[in-house]
Every structure is written in structure tokens, then in C-alpha cells.
Design an enzyme around this catalytic site. Structure first.
Site, short mmCIF file in Angstrom:
data_model
loop_
_atom_site.label_atom_id
_atom_site.label_comp_id
_atom_site.label_asym_id
_atom_site.label_seq_id
_atom_site.Cartn_x
_atom_site.Cartn_y
_atom_site.Cartn_z
N LYS A 150 -7.89 3.89 8.42
CA LYS A 150 -6.63 3.38 9.03
C LYS A 150 -6.92 2.30 10.18
O LYS A 150 -7.56 2.91 10.86
CB LYS A 150 -5.69 4.40 9.52
CG LYS A 150 -5.11 5.40 8.34
CD LYS A 150 -4.44 4.63 7.46
CE LYS A 150 -3.89 5.60 6.28
NZ LYS A 150 -2.75 5.01 5.42
N HIS A 170 -1.42 4.27 -5.63
CA HIS A 170 -1.47 4.97 -4.49
C HIS A 170 -1.27 6.64 -4.29
O HIS A 170 -0.32 7.00 -5.25
CB HIS A 170 -0.34 4.56 -3.59
CG HIS A 170 0.29 5.27 -2.41
ND1 HIS A 170 1.15 5.87 -2.19
CD2 HIS A 170 -0.41 5.33 -1.25
CE1 HIS A 170 1.27 6.60 -1.10
NE2 HIS A 170 0.33 6.35 -0.44
#
Length: 375
Positions: free
Chosen positions: A175, A306
Site C-alpha cells: 500500500k 479484486h
């Protein structure tokens, strides 16, 4: 011959606790709080002849109660229907929800029914869902995301990456998107230096940049041979993603937050991405996902769905060029079975349907349940 019909729909609301709070860039910028649980709506269907199918949808943060409530509203409309008429039933359920649109919670509730119907159809054929749909491969490359969240020091991110690779996982995602762009670049560079040039690294900004900031970051890391930069700008900014995709060496990926095939089609039409990331439970299930697959393939766009590897592994196996599937262990306690990992790939289960059985622990985490039945 008398046709088979659906006689029972069990709808359950399950709250899955996470082992530790999860933070991405949306938490770092104050837009959300850390995530501590996942809300899921399960639908289990049974026919007069005793055939069964299971599907589910999920919500991260708010909305789980709404998804469950809407699924309960829809359940009576599948009773008495032929479970083989899957597109017809998707359309029927969508029309019941017409006043709240064919997106968002409305289609996410439909997804649980749609997936259960496909699971049942594959079970009846004694085929995995991938084989029923028409697979190109028996294994799909995978990368791990759960080890690279914020709140994790870079040294621990590197150690998590080592553990993932030792398990047979091919790549890792980290991230980015915190307010300090230099710190993002430092962390990405440290991970690349630790893993070397050959390990695929994906980067996810979770929509936290404007176009100029995304461009500065992209140019700063273009030399690091990243597999993609994910959601660098707002999820609905098709033009912004296209602008970046045309100017950066690093491929752009997005699509997970969109909740209709119509929105995902805009990414394809605008050439906004190198990797499209649809989420079957978010866009309405297997039926709309499989409508999108040939459109992306025809446009030369790669596939990397996803989350929810338990469903997406089967769907990604039907893509003509080699896709990626995101590895998350979060949902594993909900099921009796595990997905095998070997040589950097998730192995497509050979068990009928999704190849999943709800665990006793999932039943323990059930906070609401209702059964709708007919004759």
C-alpha cells in the site's frame, strides 16, 4: 420431464473478525477508520430434486446490514424458478431492485444468488466452476496483499513478502498513498531492493492522489519495474487513469471499486488501464463478470480481479491471456477447504462448483439468518 425448481433459499449474515486492524491510504488520510471485520451475506439454495448451491457477497465497513436485508427481500423471487435459467433470474432480481439502480448494494445482493446458481449448475455437472465456464488453465499466478498494509514497518513488510514467496506465492503488493510521497517512494524502493529485480511487486494507492501527484510518483518509481500502480486517482476518474496509463512506463490498474459492468466498460473504452480489476461480488456475480471478460480480452487489457480468490480463481482461469489472482487468507476460516499454492500459482480446485463448504466457524459467526421456502 418435470423441470426442477428452487424450493428453499437460506440467507445468512456473517461477521468475520480480522486478526488485526487493517489500514490503507484512506485511513492515513482520515477518510476511513481501520477495518476490524468483514460483513458477508451468504445465500444457500436448494431445489426440489435436492441440488444445492452456495454464493456470497461481502462489504468492507458500512453497508453489510443493507446487503443482507436486500438479499432477504429478493429471496422470494427465486422460489419456484428453474435454477438453470441464470441470466433470466439475474434480470428478474434486477428488475425487483430497479428503483435503487443496477449497481451498489442492489447488485451486490444479487451476486450472492447468482453465484449460488452457478455453483449449483457446476455441481450438477460434476465440474469445477472453471471447467463449466470453459477454462484456459488449471493454475493462475498469484500475489499477496495482506502483508503490505500501512501500520506495518517496512522491515516487517519485507519479512511478510519473504514468507509469501516461501509459500509459493509469486508476487506481493504494498500500500502507498500516505500524505508523505517521499516516504511512499522510500518504502517501495526498500521492498524492491530487498526482493531483487525478478519478484513482481504491485503498488496500491487506494484513490488517494490527484493526477499530478500520481504522475510525480509514477515517474519516480518507473525504474523499479513494478507490475502495476493501482487506483492512483479516484475510482470513477476514467480520463485520469487513461492519462496516466498513456504517459507512464509502469502499467495502471483499477476497477475494484466499481459496481457495474457499465462503469467497467468505460475503463475499457477509454483505454484507462493495462490491468482491469473487476470484483464479481461487487458487480452482481458470475454472470456480469463473464460478460465483461471477452470485452477486456478483445481490447488487449489484462485481468487481475479484486479480492475473493475463492470465486475469482475460477473466473480468472477462463481468461485467454494469463491473469493474476489476489491472495488473501482473510476468508479462509469461513470454509472447510483450502486452495493449493504451487510454483507461484493458485491451483484451480477440481471439486464440483466453487469447491467450498461453509465451516462450523462460519456458522458461529452468523449474526442473522432466515429461510424462505415454497413448494
Amino acid at each position: 420431464m418435470t423441470r426442477d425448481t428452487i424450493v428453499t433459499a437460506d440467507v445468512s449474515h456473517v461477521i468475520l473478525p480480522l486478526n488485526r486492524p487493517i489500514s490503507d491510504a484512506k485511513v492515513m488520510t482520515g477518510r476511513q477508520r481501520p477495518m476490524t471485520e468483514i460483513s458477508l451475506t451468504f445465500v444457500e439454495l436448494e431445489t426440489r430434486e435436492g441440488h444445492r448451491g452456495m454464493g456470497f457477497g461481502y462489504v468492507l465497513r458500512a453497508g453489510g446490514k443493507a446487503q443482507y436485508a436486500h438479499a432477504l427481500e429478493l429471496a422470494p423471487f427465486v422460489i419456484g424458478e428453474d435454477p438453470n435459467d441464470i441470466p433470466k433470474l439475474w434480470d428478474k432480481l434486477a428488475w425487483q431492485s430497479a428503483s435503487v439502480d443496477r449497481s451498489g448494494v442492489a447488485v451486490q445482493a444479487i451476486a450472492a444468488f447468482d453465484t449460488a446458481l452457478w455453483d449449483m449448475k457446476a455441481r450438477r455437472a460434476d465440474l469445477s466452476l472453471a471447467k463449466l465456464l470453459g477454462s484456459y488453465r488449471d493454475a493462475v499466478p498469484t500475489y499477496n496483499t495482506s502483508g503490505g498494509y500501512f501500520g506495518t514497518p517496512i522491515e516487517e513488510v519485507c519479512a511478510n513478502a519473504d514468507r509469501s514467496i516461501a509459500k509459493g506465492i509469486q508476487g506481493v503488493k504494498m500500500k502507498v498513498g500516505q500524505p508523505d510521497l517521499k516516504e511512499d517512494i522510500r518504502r517501495v524502493t526498500a521492498l524492491r531492493n530487498h526482493l531483487g529485480e525478478d519478484v513482481p511487486i504491485m503498488i496500491d494507492a487506494n484513490q488517494q492522489w490527484d493526477r499530478d501527484t500520481a504522475m510525480r510518483f509514477g515517474r519516480a518509481v518507473d525504474s523499479l519495474n513494478l507490475t502495476w500502480i493501482e487506483e492512483p486517482v479516484g475510482a470513477h476518474d476514467h480520463e485520469g487513469h487513461a492519462w496516466l496509463n498513456a504517459r507512464l512506463d509502469t502499467p495502471i490498474a483499477t476497477g475494484e471499486m466499481l459496481s457495474s459492468t457499465r462503469e467497467l466498460q468505460q475503463l475499457i473504452d477509454n483505454r484507462s488501464v493495462a490491468f482491469i480489476q473487476p470484483d464479481a461480488p461487487r458487480i452482481g456475480g458470475v454472470t456480469p463478470f463473464m460478460q465483461l471478460v471477452p470485452r477486456a480480452a478483445d481490447a488487449g487489457i489484462k485481468l487481475a480481479p479484486h479480492f475473493v480468490m475463492e470465486i475469482h480463481l475460477h473466473l480468472a482461469a477462463t481468461f485467454p491471456t494469463e491473469p493474476w489472482v489476489e491472495h488473501f487468507e482473510w476468508l479462509e476460516p469461513l470454509f472447510e477447504e483450502r486452495i493449493d499454492i504451487r510454483d507461484g500459482c493458485l491451483q484451480v480446485p477440481t471439486r464440483p462448483g466453487l469447491g467450498l463448504t461453509l465451516s462450523d466457524q462460519a456458522r458461529h459467526w452468523t449474526v442473522a439468518h432466515d429461510t424462505v421456502s415454497g413448494h
